[in-house]
Design a protein around this motif. Structure first.
Motif, PDB file in Angstrom:
ATOM      1  N   TYR A 216     -22.147  45.623 -59.200  1.00 42.41           N
ATOM      2  CA  TYR A 216     -22.458  46.600 -58.161  1.00 42.41           C
ATOM      3  C   TYR A 216     -22.902  45.866 -56.890  1.00 42.41           C
TER       4      TYR A 216
ATOM      5  N   VAL B  24     -24.785  46.234 -53.216  1.00 40.81           N
ATOM      6  CA  VAL B  24     -25.727  47.061 -52.461  1.00 40.81           C
ATOM      7  C   VAL B  24     -25.966  46.397 -51.110  1.00 40.81           C
TER       8      VAL B  24
ATOM      9  N   ASP C 243     -13.801  48.961 -52.595  1.00 39.87           N
ATOM     10  CA  ASP C 243     -14.088  48.340 -53.884  1.00 39.87           C
ATOM     11  C   ASP C 243     -12.914  48.508 -54.842  1.00 39.87           C
TER      12      ASP C 243
ATOM     13  N   GLN D  54     -13.032  52.871 -53.098  1.00 36.74           N
ATOM     14  CA  GLN D  54     -14.119  53.538 -52.390  1.00 36.74           C
ATOM     15  C   GLN D  54     -14.696  52.629 -51.302  1.00 36.74           C
TER      16      GLN D  54
ATOM     17  N   LYS E  33     -21.078  51.736 -49.264  1.00 36.30           N
ATOM     18  CA  LYS E  33     -22.181  52.635 -48.936  1.00 36.30           C
ATOM     19  C   LYS E  33     -23.300  51.803 -48.323  1.00 36.30           C
TER      20      LYS E  33
ATOM     21  N   LYS F 122     -18.133  47.540 -57.507  1.00 32.38           N
ATOM     22  CA  LYS F 122     -18.378  48.922 -57.102  1.00 32.38           C
ATOM     23  C   LYS F 122     -19.506  48.964 -56.080  1.00 32.38           C
TER      24      LYS F 122
ATOM     25  N   VAL G  17     -22.486  50.752 -54.191  1.00 37.07           N
ATOM     26  CA  VAL G  17     -23.451  51.799 -54.528  1.00 37.07           C
ATOM     27  C   VAL G  17     -24.653  51.716 -53.598  1.00 37.07           C
ATOM     28  N   THR G  18     -25.454  52.766 -53.621  1.00 33.58           N
ATOM     29  CA  THR G  18     -26.755  52.763 -52.960  1.00 33.58           C
ATOM     30  C   THR G  18     -27.813  52.301 -53.959  1.00 33.58           C
TER      31      THR G  18
ATOM     32  N   GLU H 185     -28.411  54.904 -56.701  1.00 37.61           N
ATOM     33  CA  GLU H 185     -27.296  54.959 -57.648  1.00 37.61           C
ATOM     34  C   GLU H 185     -27.356  53.790 -58.622  1.00 37.61           C
ATOM     35  N   LEU H 186     -27.674  52.605 -58.110  1.00 41.37           N
ATOM     36  CA  LEU H 186     -27.815  51.442 -58.982  1.00 41.37           C
ATOM     37  C   LEU H 186     -28.955  51.648 -59.974  1.00 41.37           C
TER      38      LEU H 186
END
Length: 382
Positions: free
Chosen positions: A37, A39, A98, A102, A105, A356, A358-359, A362-363
């Protein structure tokens, strides 16, 4: 027996990934694994703050009114700069995608002065004029510059490096963040913070500064600390010893029951970084850390370890880098750093890496789904 099973599973994963095809940069393919992920934080700096009692503070609206300079000039701190820089960062990120197609973010983390100005009917607004960040799935939080509100006008004084100083800076910026609305919705997600540990540690001590920051944030409902990795000490996974960011999310659990999910970063990615510091990364260092995270993920059979790569940029740093470039200056600061690390991430995605965007919340949700809190005795370091 468990160790044998875990080692066997890891070897199987190595075989799977090595059969997936190579790449020019020797990136390990992770398409059969859980994603790494990513961020991304915009550390919105706000104003510089004034010494306590400075009379100029009570009448100053420079931050609220200062316009942006022309091409080739460096901008001083202003609300206009923070807005334009955030829009520019997001615009750059929209060039990337990603493994699921997507877009990135953005975690937008302003200081208290920004939050107060945004909610002001005369000087505020503008933050959503170009992009509806909330509707697009981005997230806002708070960052703990050592400033507290004077109680008058737009005057923020520099807060003392004490327990009380940490408390009042958190309470004040949280208060103003809670006033911020867009289309009737709260802007502040209210979960993630940066505590400004590097500003507090010398006076309070490394571990105690983290303790005070986490407890003051927790008292206000915050659950996730997104900080330079050396500011995360409590229950750090074994073997790291503050030498680098953790490759996976973990939970710090204090004896009094306070628990905080930890997201490590290594400061800003910028060409102006000298390297070998927890405050920033050169582009090469950031790319190396991302590749090491992919590699570590490929070798770990523990599904409870949620791997991630986090970094920060600044509204002012990125905007100034591009504005100086427009005047013929070298492109070498945070704008260069942002493009460099994003180009590298995109190249790995194109070569099959499972990534991916994510925020932070979300993580944290992914982490908590795999690691539900049980008790302090079983959750330390997880």
């Amino acid at each position: 027996m468990f160790d044998i099973i875990k080692i066997t599973a890891a070897l199987m994963l190595i075989v799977i990934t090595s059969c997936g095809g190579g790449s020019d940069n020797n990136t390990t393919r992770t398409d059969t694994l859980k994603p790494v992920y990513v961020v991304i934080m915009n550390h919105v700096e706000g104003d510089i703050g004034f010494s306590e009692g400075d009379p100029d503070c009570l009448t100053s609206t420079i931050y609220q009114t200062l316009p942006l300079p022309g091409a080739g000039s460096k901008a001083d701190p202003s609300y206009s700069l923070d807005i334009a820089g955030n829009d520019l960062i997001y615009e750059i990120l929209l060039n990337y995608a990603d493994s699921r197609g997507q877009k990135p973010k953005l975690f937008i983390e302003p200081a208290g002065e920004w939050w107060q100005t945004y909610a002001d009917p005369m000087y505020g607004g503008k933050a959503f004029d170009k992009y509806n960040y909330l509707a697009l799935g981005n997230e806002f939080g708070i960052q703990g510059h050592a400033n507290y509100y004077s109680g008058n006008s737009f005057c923020w004084y520099r807060s003392p490096q004490t327990e009380q100083g940490v408390r009042i800076k958190f309470q004040d910026m949280h208060y103003f963040a809670e006033q911020a609305l867009h289309n009737g919705l709260k802007v502040n997600n209210g979960k993630t913070y940066t505590g400004g540990w590097k500003l507090e540690k010398d006076a309070l001590g490394d571990a105690y500064a983290e303790y005070i920051i986490d407890h003051e944030a927790s008292a206000l409902g915050y659950l996730i600390s997104f900080e330079d990795h050396d500011g995360h000490i409590e229950d750090e996974p074994p073997g790291i010893n503050n030498s680098r960011p953790s490759y996976y999310v973990y939970r710090a659990v204090y004896d009094d029951g306070v628990q905080i999910i930890k997201i490590d970063m290594n400061g800003t990615v910028t060409g102006n970084c000298q390297g070998n510091t927890s405050r920033c990364e050169t582009p090469d260092e950031a790319v190396k850390r991302f590749d090491q995270t992919l590699q570590a993920r490929s070798l770990d059979a523990d599904s409870g370890n949620i791997y991630f790569f986090a970094f920060a940029e600044h509204s002012n740093g990125v905007w100034n880098d591009y504005n100086l470039l427009a005047g013929g200056n070298p492109f070498e600061g945070e704008g260069f750093g942002l493009e460099s690390i994003m180009d590298a991430i995109q190249a790995r995605v194109n070569n099959g890496a499972n990534v991916k965007f994510v925020t932070p919340s979300e993580l944290a949700a992914v982490f908590e789904a795999e690691n539900p809190f049980d008790s302090p005795e079983t959750e330390v370091g997880r």
